[in-house]
Write a protein that holds these residues in place. Sequence first.
Motif, PDB file in Angstrom:
ATOM      1  N   PRO A 125       0.825  -1.219   0.000  1.00 49.85           N
ATOM      2  CA  PRO A 125       0.000   0.000   0.000  1.00 49.85           C
ATOM      3  C   PRO A 125       0.856   1.265   0.000  1.00 49.85           C
ATOM      4  N   VAL A 126       0.243   2.332  -0.465  1.00 47.72           N
ATOM      5  CA  VAL A 126       0.852   3.660  -0.449  1.00 47.72           C
ATOM      6  C   VAL A 126      -0.021   4.520   0.464  1.00 47.72           C
ATOM      7  N   GLU A 127       0.619   5.283   1.331  1.00 43.33           N
ATOM      8  CA  GLU A 127      -0.144   6.093   2.280  1.00 43.33           C
ATOM      9  C   GLU A 127      -0.952   7.174   1.560  1.00 43.33           C
ATOM     10  N   ASP A 128      -2.156   7.414   2.080  1.00 43.35           N
ATOM     11  CA  ASP A 128      -2.986   8.487   1.536  1.00 43.35           C
ATOM     12  C   ASP A 128      -2.222   9.801   1.619  1.00 43.35           C
ATOM     13  N   GLY A 129      -2.345  10.609   0.588  1.00 38.34           N
ATOM     14  CA  GLY A 129      -1.690  11.900   0.568  1.00 38.34           C
ATOM     15  C   GLY A 129      -0.229  11.863   0.153  1.00 38.34           C
ATOM     16  N   TRP A 130       0.279  10.684  -0.232  1.00 43.21           N
ATOM     17  CA  TRP A 130       1.676  10.569  -0.642  1.00 43.21           C
ATOM     18  C   TRP A 130       1.955  11.591  -1.737  1.00 43.21           C
ATOM     19  N   ARG A 131       2.963  12.416  -1.506  1.00 46.59           N
ATOM     20  CA  ARG A 131       3.379  13.475  -2.441  1.00 46.59           C
ATOM     21  C   ARG A 131       2.225  14.368  -2.903  1.00 46.59           C
ATOM     22  N   GLY A 132       1.228  14.505  -2.031  1.00 43.32           N
ATOM     23  CA  GLY A 132       0.101  15.386  -2.322  1.00 43.32           C
ATOM     24  C   GLY A 132      -0.916  14.832  -3.297  1.00 43.32           C
ATOM     25  N   LEU A 133      -0.787  13.565  -3.640  1.00 46.25           N
ATOM     26  CA  LEU A 133      -1.724  12.961  -4.603  1.00 46.25           C
ATOM     27  C   LEU A 133      -3.045  12.599  -3.918  1.00 46.25           C
ATOM     28  N   PRO A 134      -4.152  12.672  -4.642  1.00 45.92           N
ATOM     29  CA  PRO A 134      -5.446  12.303  -4.057  1.00 45.92           C
ATOM     30  C   PRO A 134      -5.534  10.794  -3.819  1.00 45.92           C
ATOM     31  N   ALA A 135      -6.430  10.401  -2.943  1.00 42.44           N
ATOM     32  CA  ALA A 135      -6.615   8.985  -2.603  1.00 42.44           C
ATOM     33  C   ALA A 135      -6.980   8.151  -3.827  1.00 42.44           C
ATOM     34  N   THR A 136      -7.710   8.718  -4.778  1.00 41.96           N
ATOM     35  CA  THR A 136      -8.047   7.961  -5.987  1.00 41.96           C
ATOM     36  C   THR A 136      -6.792   7.529  -6.733  1.00 41.96           C
TER      37      THR A 136
END
Length: 159
Positions: A125-136
């Motif tokens: 998994p990748v954490e929500d908000g990684w590098r400012g990207l949206p959860a989608t």
Amino acid sequence: MSETITLRLDHPTLEPGRVQGFALIWAFYVTGFNPEKHCQFCFRGLRAPNFHSRNAASGVDIVLDRLDVSQVVYICGVAKGPDAERRYRNLHLPVRFEAGASASVTTYNGYRIDVTNGVQLPIPPVEDGWRGLPATHTRCKNFQFGLAQFGTDAGGACS
């Protein structure tokens, strides 16, 4: 022996034929990753011409023989049904060629997929908000796999 990965889909109650229950289904020879995108668009490489929504079938062997393109193949199915339920029903099966290895998964709707000459690869998994990207973006399994395989480097060969 030529290098191939073989997929076999079978269902316990449905007759062999076109795979049901997926809006989209495909296999993709993954050669690289574009972290600016998600879903299939984040992958670089080649979609397998013999396994996609118009021709995916059960009861037959599907031979993935373009391992000269990449020895990593991502099998993906976008389940039919409500958006809220799809994330639990979608099919995500990344495999890497390994002679003699095997893997098996069962889809939400009962198809058993047996892989010959392939080992299943993890999708961390990748954490929500990684590098400012949206959860989608960050919750997309294709994106998570691409990031794990390639990092933020947009190219390169699969390990």
